[in-house]
Design a protein around this motif. Structure first.
Motif, PDB file in Angstrom:
ATOM      1  N   GLU A  46      42.405  25.263  35.363  1.00  0.00           N
ATOM      2  CA  GLU A  46      42.535  24.871  36.753  1.00  0.00           C
ATOM      3  C   GLU A  46      42.300  26.066  37.673  1.00  0.00           C
ATOM      4  O   GLU A  46      42.560  27.212  37.305  1.00  0.00           O
ATOM      5  CB  GLU A  46      43.922  24.282  37.030  1.00  0.00           C
ATOM      6  CG  GLU A  46      45.071  25.263  36.839  1.00  0.00           C
ATOM      7  CD  GLU A  46      46.410  24.732  37.338  1.00  0.00           C
ATOM      8  OE1 GLU A  46      46.441  23.718  38.050  1.00  0.00           O
ATOM      9  OE2 GLU A  46      47.437  25.369  36.999  1.00  0.00           O
ATOM     10  N   LEU A  47      41.850  25.752  38.877  1.00  0.00           N
ATOM     11  CA  LEU A  47      41.648  26.783  39.889  1.00  0.00           C
ATOM     12  C   LEU A  47      42.986  27.107  40.541  1.00  0.00           C
ATOM     13  O   LEU A  47      43.701  26.199  40.967  1.00  0.00           O
ATOM     14  CB  LEU A  47      40.648  26.291  40.935  1.00  0.00           C
ATOM     15  CG  LEU A  47      40.321  27.209  42.103  1.00  0.00           C
ATOM     16  CD1 LEU A  47      39.626  28.476  41.624  1.00  0.00           C
ATOM     17  CD2 LEU A  47      39.460  26.469  43.119  1.00  0.00           C
ATOM     18  N   VAL A  48      43.322  28.373  40.626  1.00  0.00           N
ATOM     19  CA  VAL A  48      44.594  28.811  41.189  1.00  0.00           C
ATOM     20  C   VAL A  48      44.436  29.280  42.630  1.00  0.00           C
ATOM     21  O   VAL A  48      45.250  28.954  43.497  1.00  0.00           O
ATOM     22  CB  VAL A  48      45.189  29.957  40.341  1.00  0.00           C
ATOM     23  CG1 VAL A  48      46.462  30.492  40.973  1.00  0.00           C
ATOM     24  CG2 VAL A  48      45.452  29.486  38.920  1.00  0.00           C
ATOM     25  N   ALA A  49      43.387  30.056  42.876  1.00  0.00           N
ATOM     26  CA  ALA A  49      43.163  30.616  44.208  1.00  0.00           C
ATOM     27  C   ALA A  49      41.698  30.990  44.320  1.00  0.00           C
ATOM     28  O   ALA A  49      41.039  31.263  43.308  1.00  0.00           O
ATOM     29  CB  ALA A  49      44.031  31.854  44.432  1.00  0.00           C
ATOM     30  N   HIS A  50      41.196  30.999  45.557  1.00  0.00           N
ATOM     31  CA  HIS A  50      39.830  31.471  45.769  1.00  0.00           C
ATOM     32  C   HIS A  50      39.740  32.222  47.070  1.00  0.00           C
ATOM     33  O   HIS A  50      40.592  32.075  47.964  1.00  0.00           O
ATOM     34  CB  HIS A  50      38.804  30.340  45.657  1.00  0.00           C
ATOM     35  CG  HIS A  50      39.026  29.163  46.546  1.00  0.00           C
ATOM     36  ND1 HIS A  50      38.409  28.994  47.764  1.00  0.00           N
ATOM     37  CD2 HIS A  50      39.789  28.053  46.355  1.00  0.00           C
ATOM     38  CE1 HIS A  50      38.775  27.834  48.289  1.00  0.00           C
ATOM     39  NE2 HIS A  50      39.616  27.252  47.460  1.00  0.00           N
ATOM     40  N   ILE A  51      38.701  33.041  47.166  1.00  0.00           N
ATOM     41  CA  ILE A  51      38.548  33.929  48.307  1.00  0.00           C
ATOM     42  C   ILE A  51      37.080  33.984  48.709  1.00  0.00           C
ATOM     43  O   ILE A  51      36.193  34.110  47.861  1.00  0.00           O
ATOM     44  CB  ILE A  51      39.104  35.336  47.973  1.00  0.00           C
ATOM     45  CG1 ILE A  51      39.035  36.265  49.174  1.00  0.00           C
ATOM     46  CG2 ILE A  51      38.382  35.947  46.769  1.00  0.00           C
ATOM     47  CD1 ILE A  51      39.831  37.566  48.973  1.00  0.00           C
ATOM     48  N   SER A  52      36.830  33.881  49.999  1.00  0.00           N
ATOM     49  CA  SER A  52      35.467  33.901  50.519  1.00  0.00           C
ATOM     50  C   SER A  52      34.938  35.332  50.564  1.00  0.00           C
ATOM     51  O   SER A  52      35.698  36.288  50.418  1.00  0.00           O
ATOM     52  CB  SER A  52      35.446  33.294  51.917  1.00  0.00           C
ATOM     53  OG  SER A  52      35.987  34.212  52.845  1.00  0.00           O
ATOM     54  N   THR A  54      34.297  36.946  53.056  1.00  0.00           N
ATOM     55  CA  THR A  54      34.960  37.635  54.168  1.00  0.00           C
ATOM     56  C   THR A  54      36.477  37.611  54.029  1.00  0.00           C
ATOM     57  O   THR A  54      37.197  37.860  54.998  1.00  0.00           O
ATOM     58  CB  THR A  54      34.553  36.999  55.506  1.00  0.00           C
ATOM     59  OG1 THR A  54      34.836  35.594  55.442  1.00  0.00           O
ATOM     60  CG2 THR A  54      33.083  37.207  55.786  1.00  0.00           C
ATOM     61  N   ALA A  55      36.951  37.320  52.811  1.00  0.00           N
ATOM     62  CA  ALA A  55      38.368  37.423  52.459  1.00  0.00           C
ATOM     63  C   ALA A  55      39.254  36.327  53.014  1.00  0.00           C
ATOM     64  O   ALA A  55      40.470  36.507  53.111  1.00  0.00           O
ATOM     65  CB  ALA A  55      38.937  38.798  52.817  1.00  0.00           C
ATOM     66  N   SER A  56      38.697  35.197  53.347  1.00  0.00           N
ATOM     67  CA  SER A  56      39.509  34.023  53.649  1.00  0.00           C
ATOM     68  C   SER A  56      40.019  33.444  52.326  1.00  0.00           C
ATOM     69  O   SER A  56      39.231  33.284  51.387  1.00  0.00           O
ATOM     70  CB  SER A  56      38.671  32.995  54.396  1.00  0.00           C
ATOM     71  OG  SER A  56      39.397  31.800  54.578  1.00  0.00           O
TER      72      SER A  56
END
Length: 114
Positions: A46-52, A54-56
């Protein structure tokens, strides 16, 4: 070729902290949305966290306020700071692009004892 190398896992007591790192190569890291994934025993990844780029950041509800995803584009490295760990966070943690590529690293084992 694409490669993700995760590190930083270990055995920790409930309430403890760990910082995971992922060194990425073979992709234009700075332009990619990146994610941390986990797979617990007997469960799907499963996906826990993601970041763009530009750090969003975005988190699954169960880790909000405890986990922090960050990135260093100069080092092509993704991080996951995990605080106040719980037994249910026990899993193998992987990094990949947000739309995951077929190439997965070996992951890093996180074990939280209660």
């Amino acid at each position: 070729q694409v490669q993700f190398v995760e590190s930083g896992g270990g055995l920790v007591q409930a309430g403890g902290s760990l910082r995971l790192s992922c060194a990425a190569s073979g992709i234009t890291f700075s332009l990619r949305r990146m994610g941390w994934y986990r797979q617990a025993p007997g469960k799907q990844r499963e996906l826990v966290a993601h970041i763009s780029p530009t750090a969003s950041t975005t988190y699954v509800d169960s880790v909000k306020g405890r986990f922090t995803i960050s990135r260093d584009n100069a080092k092509n490295t993704l991080y996951l700071q995990m605080n106040n760990l719980k037994a249910e966070n026990t899993a193998i943690y992987y990094c990949n692009t947000y739309a995951p590529m077929d190439h997965w690293g070996q992951g890093t084992q996180v074990t939280v004892s209660s």
